[in-house]
Write a protein that holds these residues in place. Structure first.
Motif, PDB file in Angstrom:
ATOM      1  N   LEU A  18       5.152  14.799  -6.384  1.00 34.96           N
ATOM      2  CA  LEU A  18       4.856  14.695  -4.958  1.00 34.96           C
ATOM      3  C   LEU A  18       3.347  14.593  -4.795  1.00 34.96           C
ATOM      4  O   LEU A  18       2.609  15.360  -5.419  1.00 34.96           O
ATOM      5  N   TRP A  19       2.893  13.664  -3.958  1.00 32.77           N
ATOM      6  CA  TRP A  19       1.453  13.483  -3.773  1.00 32.77           C
ATOM      7  C   TRP A  19       1.097  13.460  -2.291  1.00 32.77           C
ATOM      8  O   TRP A  19       1.529  12.577  -1.542  1.00 32.77           O
ATOM      9  N   GLN A  20       0.308  14.442  -1.882  1.00 35.27           N
ATOM     10  CA  GLN A  20      -0.242  14.502  -0.521  1.00 35.27           C
ATOM     11  C   GLN A  20      -1.686  14.017  -0.601  1.00 35.27           C
ATOM     12  O   GLN A  20      -2.544  14.691  -1.164  1.00 35.27           O
ATOM     13  N   ALA A  21      -1.958  12.854  -0.065  1.00 30.13           N
ATOM     14  CA  ALA A  21      -3.274  12.236  -0.217  1.00 30.13           C
ATOM     15  C   ALA A  21      -4.334  12.909   0.640  1.00 30.13           C
ATOM     16  O   ALA A  21      -4.070  13.325   1.772  1.00 30.13           O
ATOM     17  N   ARG A  22      -5.512  13.003   0.086  1.00 30.30           N
ATOM     18  CA  ARG A  22      -6.719  13.329   0.828  1.00 30.30           C
ATOM     19  C   ARG A  22      -7.695  12.174   0.624  1.00 30.30           C
ATOM     20  O   ARG A  22      -7.577  11.155   1.264  1.00 30.30           O
ATOM     21  N   SER A  23      -8.623  12.293  -0.326  1.00 27.65           N
ATOM     22  CA  SER A  23      -9.549  11.177  -0.536  1.00 27.65           C
ATOM     23  C   SER A  23      -8.934  10.061  -1.374  1.00 27.65           C
ATOM     24  O   SER A  23      -9.455   8.947  -1.397  1.00 27.65           O
ATOM     25  N   PHE A  24      -7.830  10.335  -2.069  1.00 25.57           N
ATOM     26  CA  PHE A  24      -7.188   9.320  -2.917  1.00 25.57           C
ATOM     27  C   PHE A  24      -5.758   9.109  -2.464  1.00 25.57           C
ATOM     28  O   PHE A  24      -4.927  10.017  -2.539  1.00 25.57           O
ATOM     29  N   ALA A  25      -5.447   7.891  -1.989  1.00 24.11           N
ATOM     30  CA  ALA A  25      -4.120   7.607  -1.443  1.00 24.11           C
ATOM     31  C   ALA A  25      -3.111   7.218  -2.514  1.00 24.11           C
ATOM     32  O   ALA A  25      -1.907   7.395  -2.335  1.00 24.11           O
TER      33      ALA A  25
ATOM     34  N   LYS B 286       0.858  -1.176   0.000  1.00 26.47           N
ATOM     35  CA  LYS B 286       0.000   0.000   0.000  1.00 26.47           C
ATOM     36  C   LYS B 286       0.903   1.239   0.000  1.00 26.47           C
ATOM     37  O   LYS B 286       2.106   1.132   0.301  1.00 26.47           O
ATOM     38  N   PRO B 287       0.375   2.412  -0.340  1.00 28.50           N
ATOM     39  CA  PRO B 287       1.208   3.615  -0.322  1.00 28.50           C
ATOM     40  C   PRO B 287       1.777   3.893   1.061  1.00 28.50           C
ATOM     41  O   PRO B 287       1.079   3.781   2.075  1.00 28.50           O
ATOM     42  N   VAL B 288       3.048   4.250   1.111  1.00 28.51           N
ATOM     43  CA  VAL B 288       3.762   4.562   2.342  1.00 28.51           C
ATOM     44  C   VAL B 288       4.420   5.929   2.156  1.00 28.51           C
ATOM     45  O   VAL B 288       4.989   6.209   1.098  1.00 28.51           O
TER      46      VAL B 288
END
Length: 254
Positions: free
Chosen positions: A121-128, A5-7
Motif C-alpha cells: 500500500l502506498w500513500q503518496a506525499r512527495s513521491f506519487a 499516471k497513478p490513480v
C-alpha cells in the motif's frame, strides 16, 4: 493498463527485492535500457530507482530481511495507508509491515491477501509513483496468480473497490471503467510450492527480441513468447536471481 499516471486504488509502482543489487541493475539495464540510480543516503538502504528517460519507472532494492523472498512486488496507491491497512485486516488479509513513513516521500505498508499473495500500500506525499506507464520499459499490467479466484475477488473488491470484468477464461480488475490487471488461476502447471503472487508486466517494443536479450543476459523464459487470443503478445521471464516478471508488446494494453 489504460492509466497514464497513478490513480487511487490502482497500481502505482513495482519494486524488486533482490539478493544481488549490482547484478540486478546490470540485467535490467540490458533488458529494458533502464538508467538505475542508487540513493546515496545511508537511511535509504541502497534503494535504487530505475528510469526511462527522465521518468521513474520501478525500483530495485536489496533484501532487507532474511525471510524476504527474491521477487517483484506491486504497490497500490491509497489515500490513507492506515485506513487501507485496517481494511486489509477486516477483509481477512494480514499486514506484515507498517504502516510506516518513508522519509518525506510517502507512507506504506506490506500486506498479504487471504491466500498469502504479498502486495504493498502506498500513500503518496512527495513521491506519487511511476512517472510513465505503458511505454517500453515501464509498467503496463499487473496480474494476480491465485488458487482461489472467488476469495481473491471478494477480498480485493472490498479493500480497493475494484470492478471485475470476468469472462469464461480470464478475470480483469478495473477502476473508473479502465482495466489495469487480471487474475490467473494457478492450476496443475504450477508446482505446489509456488505461492500465490502478484506479477508485474512491463511493456517492450518486441517481446521475442527482449526474451532473447534476457536469456543471453542470464535469465530464463518461464513462458516463451506467445500471442494471447484477442490480447497482446506476452512472455514471462525469470531474472538471474530468481524473480519472475512478465513482458508484453507495447501498444497492446488490455
Amino acid at each position: 493498463m489504460k492509466f497514464d499516471k497513478p490513480v487511487i486504488g490502482g497500481p502505482c509502482w513495482a519494486e524488486l527485492g533482490t539478493s544481488d543489487l549490482e547484478a540486478a541493475k546490470r540485467f535490467y539495464t540490458e533488458v529494458f535500457g533502464w538508467r538505475a540510480r542508487t540513493d546515496p543516503r545511508p537511511e535509504a538502504g541502497g534503494y535504487t530507482i530505475a528510469h526511462v528517460g527522465d521518468a521513474a519507472v520501478a525500483a530495485i532494492t536489496p533484501l532487507y530481511q532474511e525471510s524476504q523472498p527474491v521477487a517483484w512486488n506491486v504497490s497500490f496507491a491509497v489515500a490513507d495507508a492506515d485506513a487501507a491497512a485496517n481494511k486489509v485486516v477486516e477483509a481477512g488479509g494480514t499486514v506484515i509491515h507498517g504502516p510506516m513513513d518513508v522519509l518525506d516521500e510517502g507512507r506504506f505498508a506490506v500486506a498479504l491477501d487471504p491466500s498469502g499473495a504479498a502486495f504493498q500500500l502506498w500513500q503518496a506525499r512527495s513521491f506519487a509513483g511511476a512517472g510513465l506507464f505503458n511505454a517500453p520499459g515501464s509498467l503496463g499490467w499487473v496480474e494476480l496468480g491465485t488458487r482461489d479466484i472467488k476469495r481473491a475477488r471478494d477480498f480485493y473488491t472490498t479493500v480497493f473497490g475494484w470492478s471485475v470484468n470476468a469472462s469464461e477464461w480470464y478475470t480483469q480488475w478495473g477502476m473508473h471503467g479502465q482495466d489495469f490487471g487480471g487474475v490467473m488461476a494457478m492450476g496443475d502447471r504450477f508446482p505446489a510450492d509456488v505461492p500465490p503472487h502478484w506479477l508485474p508486466y512491463f511493456a517492450v517494443e518486441d517481446v521475442d527480441t527482449t526474451t532473447d536479450v534476457a536469456v543471453r543476459a542470464g535469465g530464463k523464459a518461464l513462458l516463451e513468447p506467445t500471442s494471447v487470443p484477442d490480447g497482446p503478445r506476452i512472455a514471462v521471464l525469470r531474472d538471474p536471481q530468481g524473480a519472475a516478471l512478465g513482458i508484453y508488446q507495447a501498444g497492446e494494453e488490455g
